[in-house]
Design an enzyme around this catalytic site. Structure first.
Site, short mmCIF file in Angstrom:
data_model
loop_
_atom_site.label_atom_id
_atom_site.label_comp_id
_atom_site.label_asym_id
_atom_site.label_seq_id
_atom_site.Cartn_x
_atom_site.Cartn_y
_atom_site.Cartn_z
N ASP A 10 -7.96 11.22 4.66
CA ASP A 10 -8.07 9.78 4.52
C ASP A 10 -8.88 9.53 3.23
O ASP A 10 -9.54 10.45 2.73
CB ASP A 10 -8.83 9.24 5.74
N ASP A 12 -10.58 5.92 2.21
CA ASP A 12 -11.70 4.98 2.36
C ASP A 12 -12.64 5.41 3.48
O ASP A 12 -12.22 5.55 4.63
CB ASP A 12 -11.17 3.58 2.64
N GLU A 19 -15.98 1.13 1.35
CA GLU A 19 -15.80 -0.16 2.01
C GLU A 19 -16.87 -1.19 1.65
O GLU A 19 -16.56 -2.26 1.14
CB GLU A 19 -15.72 0.01 3.55
N ARG A 57 -6.10 -7.74 6.49
CA ARG A 57 -7.49 -8.13 6.76
C ARG A 57 -7.73 -9.60 6.36
O ARG A 57 -8.43 -10.32 7.06
CB ARG A 57 -8.43 -7.18 6.00
N THR A 123 -3.48 7.35 3.63
CA THR A 123 -4.42 6.23 3.55
C THR A 123 -3.73 4.88 3.68
O THR A 123 -2.54 4.75 3.40
CB THR A 123 -5.20 6.26 2.21
N THR A 125 -5.01 2.25 1.96
CA THR A 125 -5.19 1.53 0.70
C THR A 125 -4.04 1.83 -0.27
O THR A 125 -3.19 2.67 -0.01
CB THR A 125 -6.57 1.85 0.07
C1 XBP Z 1 -8.90 1.68 4.79
C2 XBP Z 1 -8.60 0.28 4.79
C3 XBP Z 1 -8.24 -0.37 3.54
C4 XBP Z 1 -9.28 -0.82 2.63
C5 XBP Z 1 -8.69 -1.80 1.65
O1 XBP Z 1 -8.49 2.27 6.00
O2 XBP Z 1 -8.55 -0.36 5.80
O3 XBP Z 1 -7.62 -1.53 3.93
O4 XBP Z 1 -10.31 -1.44 3.36
O5 XBP Z 1 -7.58 -1.33 1.01
P1 XBP Z 1 -8.29 3.84 6.07
P2 XBP Z 1 -6.44 -2.31 0.43
O6 XBP Z 1 -9.50 4.45 5.48
O7 XBP Z 1 -8.21 4.15 7.52
O8 XBP Z 1 -7.03 4.18 5.35
O9 XBP Z 1 -7.08 -3.63 0.14
O10 XBP Z 1 -5.96 -1.65 -0.82
O11 XBP Z 1 -5.37 -2.45 1.47
MG MG Z 2 -11.03 5.55 6.45
#
Ligand code: XBP
Ligand code: MG
Length: 239
Positions: A10, A12, A19, A57, A123, A125
């Site tokens: 993953d 983020d 975050e 979100r 991921t 993102t």
């Molecule tokens: C990560 C996320 C992403 C970021 C924002 O989840 O939820 O949405 O917060 O990214 P994970 P974007 O680590 O479980 O993949 O704004 O580019 O969507």
């Molecule tokens: Mg994550």
């Protein structure tokens, strides 16, 4: 147990603590540019992380936390524009070196690459954000270390749905039983487990530390607490 044939990461919260000081700040800058008075505090952002994906979100925020705002008729277009502006801010922040990789991440990636074990990314993102994080922390070559990168809208259902892991496993030609997944959140663990991955290592962060990780194999505070690795590639192979 099958031999390890790949590691899936993953991004983020796992490769970097993006975050609170990355995505959240970029969202707020995009809101300000658009003339919106929304301000996602550190605490509110913790609640908003209930939903993965930036566009999703923003919609969740409008539905649950701001019923005074009258959205434009083309909600999807409005959200997409805001999100594109947020991505531009995020990439600028990465280029400025605002967010480093988490301790122990670079040594593990480097060692796995040198050992010739395939690595991939799963991921929520965008690809743009993955590229800018890796380029600005490890250099332009590092992106090539990953055999597959599953990112963003490549699958319609984001984590905790298993789709992004299933997509990556399919592209790698591997079964969930042959890989180890690295995650930081319960949504991520559920996504990996839902794709049949049974070896999952969690590194927690301030937003996820109290979540339910009962499906994880190992829950760590960091890959390198106190400057020493908590798990070696050799130990991973024996998991
Ligand atoms: C990560 C996320 C992403 C970021 C924002 O989840 O939820 O949405 O917060 O990214 P994970 P974007 O680590 O479980 O993949 O704004 O580019 O969507
Ligand atoms: Mg994550």
């Amino acid at each position: 147990m099958s031999e390890i044939a790949g590691l899936i990461f993953d991004v983020d919260g796992t490769l970097a603590d993006t975050e609170r000081d990355g995505h959240r700040v970029a969202f707020n800058r995009a809101f300000r540019d658009a003339g919106l008075d929304w301000d996602w505090s550190v605490a509110l952002y913790g609640q908003l992380l209930a939903v993965t994906g930036g566009k999703e979100r923003i919609k969740y925020y409008l539905k649950k936390f701001d019923d005074s705002f009258t959205p434009p008729e083309d909600l999807d277009g409005f959200v997409a524009d805001l999100h594109a502006a947020k991505t531009r801010h995020y990439k600028t922040m990465m280029a400025d070196g605002v967010i480093p990789l988490r301790p122990g991440v670079e040594p593990l990636l480097r060692e796995t690459h040198l050992a010739g074990i395939p690595m991939a990314i799963a991921t929520t993102t965008t690809m743009d954000n993955v590229t800018s994080l890796l380029e600005n922390t490890m250099g332009a070559e590092a992106i090539k270390w990953f055999a597959q990168i599953g990112a963003g809208d490549i699958v319609p259902a984001k984590k905790p749905a298993p789709d992004i892991y299933l997509w990556v496993l399919d592209k790698m030609g591997l079964d969930g039983k042959q890989v180890v997944a690295f995650e930081d959140s319960a949504h991520g663990v559920n996504a990996a487990a839902g794709a049949g991955i049974d070896r999952i290592i969690v590194t927690t962060n301030e937003y996820t530390v109290d979540q339910d990780f009962s499906q994880a194999t190992l829950v760590l505070e960091s890959l390198e607490p106190d400057g020493r690795p908590s798990i070696s590639l050799e130990a991973l192979k024996r998991m």
